[in-house]
Design an enzyme around this catalytic site. Structure first.
Site, PDB file in Angstrom:
ATOM      1  N   ARG A 166      -3.745   2.976  24.899  1.00 21.92           N
ATOM      2  CA  ARG A 166      -3.605   4.279  25.305  1.00 21.92           C
ATOM      3  C   ARG A 166      -2.777   5.229  24.655  1.00 21.92           C
ATOM      4  O   ARG A 166      -3.050   6.492  24.857  1.00 21.92           O
ATOM      5  CB  ARG A 166      -3.012   4.221  26.678  1.00 21.92           C
ATOM      6  N   GLU A 226       1.510   8.946  36.969  1.00 19.00           N
ATOM      7  CA  GLU A 226       1.696   8.890  35.792  1.00 19.00           C
ATOM      8  C   GLU A 226       1.858  10.361  35.031  1.00 19.00           C
ATOM      9  O   GLU A 226       2.711  10.780  34.325  1.00 19.00           O
ATOM     10  CB  GLU A 226       1.076   7.895  34.905  1.00 19.00           C
TER      11      GLU A 226
END
Ligand code: FES
Ligand code: FES
Lengths: 815, 157
Positions: free
Chosen positions: A311, A768
């Site tokens: 990621r 997030e």
């Protein structure tokens, strides 16, 4: 309709009266044992001798276990099966659990642990990124490399070039409620576990494995957590397994709660990274080519490090169209706590890399960093079909073999699992319409929903950025000691689990004959307001107010095979699953009522607490009673899977994300050049939640995320000494933002616009993305420090006052 | 072991405790008042804040025997039956909580702040005074708003 209303958190009343129950608040069952781990006092080596006699005879002690006393290896890993609960002879980090004590009280267990006599034979520990590189200590057999175009060539032939390096520290989750679990033996050898976890199914799987039980022999219940932030995705496994093992061995309930210092010493944190970069650009600051080498310090076990590092690579572009890019990612194994999931899951680190490049480019050209950022933005979304384009599938040179493949007892419900067949290269691709006019990310996903141009324009205006920048420059010119700085940075964050098969969710909804509704889904509540949002969805489907819905604890016996509540996916996935369940019941009710009243099912309406059938208006309760008497099933499961995803993590190609969530923040700071201390004077945020399911909860996530992100880049410093002992293991030495650190002026607004993708009521995930708005604080500090001279500050994170002071020194000593 | 009598939320409560028993253990384990939380065990997070003889104290650092004969007020004693205390109501309305773990301690500490500052309370003071109460979720903005609202000073936004 109850969606989109700013309703308070569903448990607000319970919280303010102290009635909300966390695991440690569950009335202790009779004869309950309390557990504690004895921890390693070296970072690497072997146990020469271990004498636990004194522990065994300490007051209140009922049992003591070493690794070979356990019924199995009691593996705690969410990925590679490389985390035995107790160390055995080999020690991998300072703080690793070596033995387990069960005693009649919490204090007795903790005191007994101290009586152990263990002699360690130490070997040189691999602690830092450099240690690991020197020793070739890594996960996977080499760095992972993804690229697009020829970055080296583009950089070498560009009119301007920079290169540099940024270090970014890890971060302790500091969930206010420490890790806790309670296991209660059931009849027939079954086990009930109450755990403070984001991933009940994972706990169920690991406990079942440890005790050689089928998964149906283990039930896990999670009502709420006192904060999770990723720290309770895999890090609670050890406590739950320990409790279950002791419960099974002794037949008594067992509870374990890490005290705060143990929690720091044992559990994993955010990965610290070093990112080296080289970039070539034109006179406007447009990046023509960029190379990143990302070094991730993963700690002793694999845990979720591979998808975290992936990621970070996936966010190496942030909001910028980079025509040529090469990203090389090293996943390094060190003798430290096993770094784990933390809000953003590698995204913040990857993003900070490119934001640093933008800042550095602007400094090199002497221009406003915001102008450089804008010049590099992806093209704005057109009003075209919002479907993502298919992935170009160019072969990747030198891609290392994936050695993270299926391991024994692989748990496919964790993010550490291996891709399934449908996700492997060569698997059939879903057909999709190509939208060639869109720019693509370095991994080939078309960016079809880019709204940051308009968002940036608005935030620039609302925050009065341009004028304040001028004012600050003038102010700095006549202020020798204090300098102010300002920065406006964007966030583009990909939404979906990158392990495609995790993008599924289940729900269970019951309508009782009195019209009250019980709702359950696989998501867990950690404060983010998921339960309330999903209840609002359910209420809307039935035309009721949310009070009509009872939200029950997450329970593996009600909804099986759930994914972790992570990757910001909670409301996207569970909201859809609950909607599906509600709609099934609603359709059955409509059909039955239509038959009774001799009308069409399609005309039956559920609104305002009533059901409108032809000319009749029934209360929802009356309607439920009629359906019950008509022998209509009023209970249903619901299921959802995110459409259109396809991802090859080895090649770094595909469409890993359903959509992107956007945001931008403008932060102003003032820095004292005598001490390096600073304050945040003002923060302005504009964030995209699509059509918000609950604006109040979303704004809460944004404010909290920003402050936590600022903590990561400013004050939260983890320090390991040369022996590998974590020295900052309590709030006395590890500083999370306090009330007084909050910006003096703090404006948060929601961007008004529906998600282009068909998500639950066109909302967007919000857990997030706002975390990375905090990066603007680091860039503002860099800006303020730049006022001291002409050299680039090269500021690392966290920018503690010490680091700021030395950056000021560097800038002053520079040319 | 000794028998101890402490007035908790207006009622005299007795329990047998060891000399080293902490007030927070007395409340949580002895009396089952689990609204008072333990976040750090070391006087730094404020999750365990209660009011003892009119003063906010961190109950993880007070021995139960030190509270002998004292009046202790916990989060459970704040509401008047079904009617929430203005601070409780403000925390709920202003979304001053997420996971809620810090909330009871935050409210008890705020009660003390409001009592001491009365009409002089402003945002700056609240922020300074609540420095010893950590919250990892909210970013504090709504907490400050709630406290000012409960104190009758309006919101800073
Ligand atoms: S538990 Fe008492 S201050 Fe943290
Ligand atoms: S609401 Fe979670 S710690 Fe404050």
């Amino acid at each position: 309709m109850s969606v989109s209303k700013p309703l308070p958190h569903d448990a607000a009343r319970l919280h303010v009266t102290g009635a909300a129950r966390y695991v440690d608040d569950i009335p202790t069952p009779a004869r309950c044992l309390h557990l504690a781990f004895g921890l390693s006092q070296v970072a690497a080596g072997r146990i020469k001798s271990i004498d636990l006699e004194a522990v065994r005879h300490a007051p209140g002690v009922v049992g003591v276990w070493e690794a070979n006393d356990l019924p199995s290896d009691c593996d705690c890993s969410p990925s590679a099966h490389d985390e035995p609960m107790l160390s055995g002879k080999t020690i991998h980090y300072f703080g690793q659990p070596v033995f387990l004590v069960a005693a009649t009280s919490y204090l007795a267990a903790r005191k007994a642990v101290k009586a152990a006599e263990i002699l360690f034979e130490t070997r040189d520990a691999i602690l830092t990124i450099d240690d690991a590189l020197a020793a070739e200590s890594r996960f996977e057999d080499g760095p992972r490399v993804w690229s697009k175009g020829d970055a080296g060539e583009a950089i070498d032939t560009a009119p301007h070039r920079i290169e540099g390096e940024i270090e970014m520290g890890g971060q302790e989750h500091f969930y206010l409620e420490g890790q806790t679990a309670l296991a209660i033996p059931q009849e027939g050898g079954d086990i009930l576990v109450h755990a403070s976890t984001q991933h009940p199914t994972e706990i169920q799987h690991k406990v079942a494995h440890a005790l050689h039980l089928p998964m149906h022999g283990v039930r896990v219940e999670t009502r709420r957590m006192g904060g999770g932030f990723g720290g309770k995705e895999s890090q609670g496994n050890a406590l739950a397994i320990a409790c279950a093992v002791v419960a099974a061995k002794t037949g008594r309930p067992a509870k374990m709660r890490y005290d705060r210092d143990d929690d720091f010493m044992i559990t994993g944190k955010r990965h610290d990274f070093r990112i080296a970069y080289r970039a070539g650009f034109d006179a406007e600051g447009r990046v023509l080519g960029v190379e990143f080498v990302q070094y991730a310090r993963c700690g002793w076990a694999q845990d979720l490090s591979l998808p975290v590092a992936d990621r970070a690579m996936l966010h190496a572009d942030n909001a910028y169209h980079l025509p040529a890019i090469r990203i090389e990612s090293h996943r390094l194994r060190t003798n430290t706590q096993s770094a784990t999931a933390f809000r953003g899951f590698g995204g913040p680190q990857g993003m900070l890399g490119i934001e640093r490049v933008m800042d550095h480019v602007a400094h090199h050209l002497g221009t406003d960093p915001l102008a450089v950022r804008r010049a590099n933005y992806y093209a704005a979304a057109q009003d075209v079909d919002a479907g993502g384009g298919p992935a170009p599938r160019s072969a990747q040179p030198n891609a290392p073999r994936d050695i993270s493949g299926p391991k024994k007892d692989a748990d496919s419900t964790t993010r550490g699992a291996s891709p399934t067949v449908s996700q492997m290269p060569g698997a059939p691709q879903p057909d999709r319409v190509r939208a060639p006019q869109h720019q693509t990310t370095p991994y080939g996903q078309a960016v079809t929903d880019f709204i940051l141009h308009a968002m940036t324009d608005r935030l620039e205006r609302d925050a009065d950025y341009t004028k304040r920048r001028e004012t600050i420059a003038a102010w700095n010119a006549q202020s020798p000691v204090l300098k102010r700085g300002i920065a406006l940075t964007p966030v583009k964050f990909g939404i979906s689990f990158t392990l495609t098969h995790l993008n599924q969710a289940g729900a269970l909804v019951h309508v009782y004959q009195d019209g009250s509704i019980a709702m359950n889904h696989g998501g867990t509540e950690m404060g983010q307001g998921l339960f309330q949002k999903v209840a609002q969805v359910a209420a809307s489907r039935f035309g009721l107010s949310p009070e009509a819905i009872r939200i029950t604890a997450t329970d593996t016996a009600k909804v099986p095979n759930t994914s972790a509540t992570a990757a910001s996916s909670g409301s996207d996935l569970n909201g859809m699953a609950v909607k599906a369940a509600c709609d099934t019941i609603r359709d059955r009710m409509a059909e039955h009522l239509a038959r009774l009243y001799q009308t069409e099912p399609g005309t039956v309406r559920f609104a305002d607490g009533h059901v409108h059938v032809g000319d009749a208006v029934l209360s929802f309760g009356e309607a439920a009673t009629l359906c019950y008497e008509g022998r209509v099933s009023l209970s249903s499961t619901g299921f959802y899977k995110t459409p259109g995803l396809q991802w090859d993590r080895i090649k770094g190609r595909g469409r890993p994300f359903f959509y992107f969530a956007y945001g931008a923040a403008c932060t102003e700071v003032v820095v004292d050049s005598l001490t390096g201390e600073y304050r945040i004077l003002r923060a302005d945020i504009l964030h995209d939640c699509g059509t918000s399911l609950n604006p109040a909860l979303d704004i809460g996530q944004i404010e909290g995320g920003y402050v936590q992100g600022v903590g990561w880049v400013t004050t939260e410093e983890l320090v390991w000494d040369s022996e590998g002992r974590l020295r900052t293991h309590a709030p006395s030495t590890y500083k999370i933002p306090a009330c007084s650190d909050r910006p003096d002026v703090f404006h948060v607004a929601l961007w008004d616009g529906a998600n282009r993708e068909d998500t639950i009521y066109r909302s967007k995930a919000v857990g997030e993305p706002p975390f990375m708005l905090g990066i603007s604080a680091l860039m503002a500090l860099s800006d303020a420090i730049s006022a001291h001279g002409s050299r680039y500050p090269d500021l690392h994170a966290p920018a503690t006052p010490e680091r700021v002071l030395s950056a000021i020194q560097r800038v002053r000593d520079g040319d | 072991m000794r028998q101890l009598a402490i007035t908790v939320n207006g009622e005299v409560r007795t329990a047998d405790v060891e000399d080293r028993t902490l007030l927070v253990e007395f409340l949580r384990e002895g009396l089952g008042l689990t609204g008072t939380h333990v976040g750090c065990d070391t006087t730094q997070c404020g999750a365990c804040t209660v009011i003892m003889d009119g003063q906010a104290v961190k109950s993880c650092t007070v021995l139960a025997v030190m509270a002998e004969g004292a009046e202790v007020r916990t989060i459970e004693g704040l509401a008047d039956g079904d009617r929430l205390h203005p601070l409780q109501d403000a925390f709920s309305r202003h979304h001053a909580l997420q996971c809620g773990f810090c909330t009871p301690g935050m409210i008890m500490a705020s009660l003390d702040v409001i009592e001491r500052h009365g009409a002089d309370l402003d945002a700056q003071t609240v922020r300074h005074e609540l420095e010893g109460n950590l919250c990892r979720c909210t970013g504090y903005h709504n907490i400050v708003k709630a406290v000012l609202d409960a104190a009758g000073r309006g919101s800073p936004r």
